[in-house]
Each structure stands twice: as C-alpha cells, then as structure tokens.
Scaffold this motif. Structure first.
Motif, mmCIF file in Angstrom:
data_model
loop_
_atom_site.group_PDB
_atom_site.id
_atom_site.type_symbol
_atom_site.label_atom_id
_atom_site.label_comp_id
_atom_site.label_asym_id
_atom_site.label_seq_id
_atom_site.Cartn_x
_atom_site.Cartn_y
_atom_site.Cartn_z
ATOM 1 N N ARG A 93 -9.289 -6.005 -2.732
ATOM 2 C CA ARG A 93 -10.059 -4.891 -2.167
ATOM 3 C C ARG A 93 -9.379 -4.326 -0.919
ATOM 4 O O ARG A 93 -9.364 -3.098 -0.701
ATOM 5 C CB ARG A 93 -11.482 -5.353 -1.844
ATOM 6 N N TRP A 107 -10.728 10.223 0.616
ATOM 7 C CA TRP A 107 -9.989 8.982 0.362
ATOM 8 C C TRP A 107 -10.322 7.928 1.408
ATOM 9 O O TRP A 107 -10.487 6.740 1.108
ATOM 10 C CB TRP A 107 -8.489 9.242 0.321
ATOM 11 N N LEU A 162 -6.309 -2.380 -2.005
ATOM 12 C CA LEU A 162 -6.726 -1.117 -2.608
ATOM 13 C C LEU A 162 -7.194 -0.132 -1.534
ATOM 14 O O LEU A 162 -6.839 1.051 -1.561
ATOM 15 C CB LEU A 162 -7.841 -1.377 -3.621
ATOM 16 N N ARG A 210 -4.288 1.231 0.293
ATOM 17 C CA ARG A 210 -3.605 2.206 -0.564
ATOM 18 C C ARG A 210 -4.338 3.546 -0.532
ATOM 19 O O ARG A 210 -3.714 4.607 -0.444
ATOM 20 C CB ARG A 210 -3.514 1.676 -2.003
ATOM 21 N N TYR A 211 -5.666 3.523 -0.579
ATOM 22 C CA TYR A 211 -6.446 4.754 -0.481
ATOM 23 C C TYR A 211 -6.176 5.459 0.850
ATOM 24 O O TYR A 211 -6.084 6.695 0.914
ATOM 25 C CB TYR A 211 -7.941 4.445 -0.600
ATOM 26 N N LEU A 256 -4.505 -2.360 -8.850
ATOM 27 C CA LEU A 256 -5.350 -2.945 -7.806
ATOM 28 C C LEU A 256 -6.829 -2.682 -8.075
ATOM 29 O O LEU A 256 -7.679 -3.519 -7.758
ATOM 30 C CB LEU A 256 -4.948 -2.402 -6.439
ATOM 31 N N GLU A 257 -7.149 -1.537 -8.647
ATOM 32 C CA GLU A 257 -8.543 -1.268 -8.999
ATOM 33 C C GLU A 257 -9.042 -2.280 -10.029
ATOM 34 O O GLU A 257 -10.174 -2.779 -9.943
ATOM 35 C CB GLU A 257 -8.689 0.162 -9.505
ATOM 36 N N ALA A 316 -11.997 4.124 1.042
ATOM 37 C CA ALA A 316 -11.411 2.930 1.651
ATOM 38 C C ALA A 316 -12.415 2.230 2.553
ATOM 39 O O ALA A 316 -12.570 1.003 2.517
ATOM 40 C CB ALA A 316 -10.159 3.316 2.443
ATOM 41 N N ALA A 337 0.809 -1.213 0.000
ATOM 42 C CA ALA A 337 0.000 0.000 0.000
ATOM 43 C C ALA A 337 0.845 1.267 0.000
ATOM 44 O O ALA A 337 0.360 2.341 -0.361
ATOM 45 C CB ALA A 337 -0.936 0.008 1.201
ATOM 46 N N GLU A 390 -2.449 1.641 -6.929
ATOM 47 C CA GLU A 390 -3.913 1.685 -6.974
ATOM 48 C C GLU A 390 -4.452 1.428 -8.385
ATOM 49 O O GLU A 390 -5.573 0.933 -8.546
ATOM 50 C CB GLU A 390 -4.432 3.021 -6.440
ATOM 51 N N ASN A 391 -3.657 1.721 -9.394
ATOM 52 C CA ASN A 391 -4.127 1.564 -10.771
ATOM 53 C C ASN A 391 -4.415 0.103 -11.110
ATOM 54 O O ASN A 391 -5.496 -0.239 -11.585
ATOM 55 C CB ASN A 391 -3.101 2.152 -11.747
#
Length: 329
Positions: free
Chosen positions: A89, A123, A92, A95-96, A75-76, A127, A66, A72-73
């Motif tokens: 999830r 953000w 991600l 990371r958020y 992972l989304e 999350a 994270a 995040e790119n």
C-alpha cells in the motif's frame, strides 16, 4: 530560479565516461530491486525489500520503486491480495504521488494549469487515503509518514499539519533523512514557509543528529533553495559569502566529513549537496573532499538545477580537485 551556472567555472576534464546520475550505477546492489519491479514480480520485490537492514534503506528503495513507470499495475494487485501488509500500500501510494507530481510538473504554481492541478490533487488524494490507513495501523512505519509529507505539501494542508506528520514520524525515527528533506521543502517560502524556518530546521537537524549523520546536508540543501530564489547576480554573491561558506563547512564537518560517518545509500546525495553548494560559491578547496568521495557518482538532485548538469559536475570537480594543490585553510 536562476538560469546560470554560477561559480561552476573551469575546463572540463578529459574523462568522458562520467559522471553517472543513475542511482543503480552508483549503488549496484539496488539493481535486483529494479529488475523485480520492472518485471512486475511482487514476491521477488517483496523479498528484496524485506532483506534491507535499515529504515533509511527501505525509504530509499520505496522512492526508487515508485519512480518506475507502470509499477502501479502489479502493486494494486499486491495491495489487494495482502490487505494487512503496509508495504504494497505504501509503495502504491508513493507511486500515485509520483504520477500526480509528474502531471503537475516542477513549475511554480502560476505556470501550472487548472487541469494539471485537478489531476495532481486527484492522484494525491488516492495516495493519502491509502497512507491514512497504513499510518493508523502501523504508526511507526516511516515510509508511509514520509510519503504523507509529500501529500501534505501537494494538497496544501499547511505548515502545522506537515510538522505534525513529521513529529509523528520522528518520535519513532528521530533523524530520518528522507523525511527531513521532505519537510525542508515544506518550510521554504515557495510552499508558504519562510527562510528563517527552513534554515532553522536544517541547522536543528545537523545539530541534533549523531556525529557522522547525513542530516548535516540539510544545511546545504537549504542554502541551495535560497540560491534558487534569488535573482541572477544576487544568487552568486549569496553563495560566495563567508557566512554561507562557514555554515556549510561546519555542517560538513559534523556530518559526512566526520570520522564517525559510515557511508550508506544517502551519502552520495549528501556529498553531492555539499559539492554543489560549495561549487556555487567558488569555495573549491571545501568542495574537494566531497568530489573526492564521489568520483563519478553524481545525483540528479541538486545538479538538475543547472542547464547542463554533466558539464557542471565535471567542471566543478576539476576546479575543486585542482585546488587541493594549494591545501586547505
């Protein structure tokens, strides 16, 4: 917060190669994880994480992934392609949380702008939505509950809600070090807690955990937080006090210095917490075994609390190891 290197006196050693604060240098088996994450290769990263043999390692790995910019790119995409899998999830979501906290910064609230707070909370809400789903579907999934302790703190959901989340996690994983560290932050006065609650929880963790657990390091972390909150002069006197020294000694003896301790990925951070705390109080002989274990393996926290973390580590290590000539009391 203090701005001095209280208790960290002594001439630096001639070793110019250390210490290293890079977790991948300190734990080389994590390097394939970083490589896969930086490359954005989800199948390889998924395989690395699936091969971990403990929930503590998984939580450590989730936090490290994270912290890598840009993950995040992919992972989304992974979360969208595997909607029933809690791992993408959770990664991600954490990371958020990291993105949000970077925007907020580590400053006290009065030094954070309204725009920073708005983005930070946006953000964290993103999350939180992911984590609510994961925890509902997988109520024993420790990394998700641990991340929800961070969102609870950042969204200011209160002490009772944070403790509820920790209790849900600890019902399945009663001595989960990463979650304990997160709740300890929540219990400090800077997040509307109290020193009585923070120290009480730290000692509870140290006492309840099996001998040799890393959880005793919570005692050191609580004293370090107290030191940060004191004015210059008072902070040094606090750490030099015999009650603090003895509290640290007892916690170290039942945790990382206990014969049953088996070093793991959290041991480096735990030993650094004790080494730092003992050094702040000039309790060099008690810092020595922790520095002996560490060698050049430093951790960003708590050494980032002093202006020159590398110099502080080297000077403290030198003073501690030299004190061994006098023996331990």
């Amino acid at each position: 917060m203090t701005s001095t290197t209280n208790g960290m006196a002594g001439d630096g050693p001639t070793n110019t190669w250390g210490p290293t604060f890079d977790p991948y240098d300190n734990t080389p088996e994590l390097i394939p994880l970083r490589t896969a994450a930086q490359a954005g290769h989800w199948p390889t990263l998924r395989a690395c994480l699936a091969g971990l043999d403990s929930v503590d390692k998984l939580s450590s790995a989730v936090g490290l992934v994270a912290d890598i910019p840009g993950v995040e790119n992919f992972l989304e995409r992974a979360a969208a392609e595997s909607p029933g899998d809690p791992l993408p999830r959770t990664l991600l979501a954490e990371r958020y949380v990291y993105i949000g906290w970077d925007i907020r910064s580590g400053a006290r609230a009065q030094h954070v702008s309204r725009d920073q707070f708005t983005q930070f909370h946006d953000w964290l809400r993103k999350a939180e939505q992911l984590l609510i789903e994961v925890c509902a579907e997988h109520p024993a999934y420790a990394p998700a509950w641990t991340a929800r302790l961070m969102t609870a703190r950042g969204l200011q959901l209160g002490q009772a809600e944070a403790r509820r989340r920790y209790d849900r996690l600890s019902a399945h994983h009663p001595h989960h070090y990463h979650a304990q560290v997160q709740l300890l932050q929540q219990l400090c006065p800077k997040w509307s807690g109290s020193w009585e609650a923070a120290h009480g929880f730290a000692r509870e963790c140290a006492t309840a955990a099996p001998d040799g657990s890393n959880s005793g390091a919570l005692v050191a972390l609580a004293h370090i937080e107290r030191w940060l909150d004191l004015d210059t002069g008072e902070d040094a006197a606090y750490m030099r006090g015999l009650p603090v020294r003895d509290d640290l000694r007892n916690a170290a003896q039942v945790s990382v210095l206990h014969p049953d301790h088996r070093p793991d990925w959290n041991s480096i951070g735990a030993h650094n917490a004790f080494a730092f705390a003992f050094s702040l109080g000039n309790h060099w002989e008690y810092a020595a075994p922790h520095f002996a274990f560490l060698g050049d393996r430093a951790s960003e926290s708590p050494w980032h609390y002093v202006p020159d973390k590398k110099s502080a580590f080297l000077k403290s290590r030198k003073a501690a190891l030299e004190s061994r000539g006098g023996g331990n009391r």
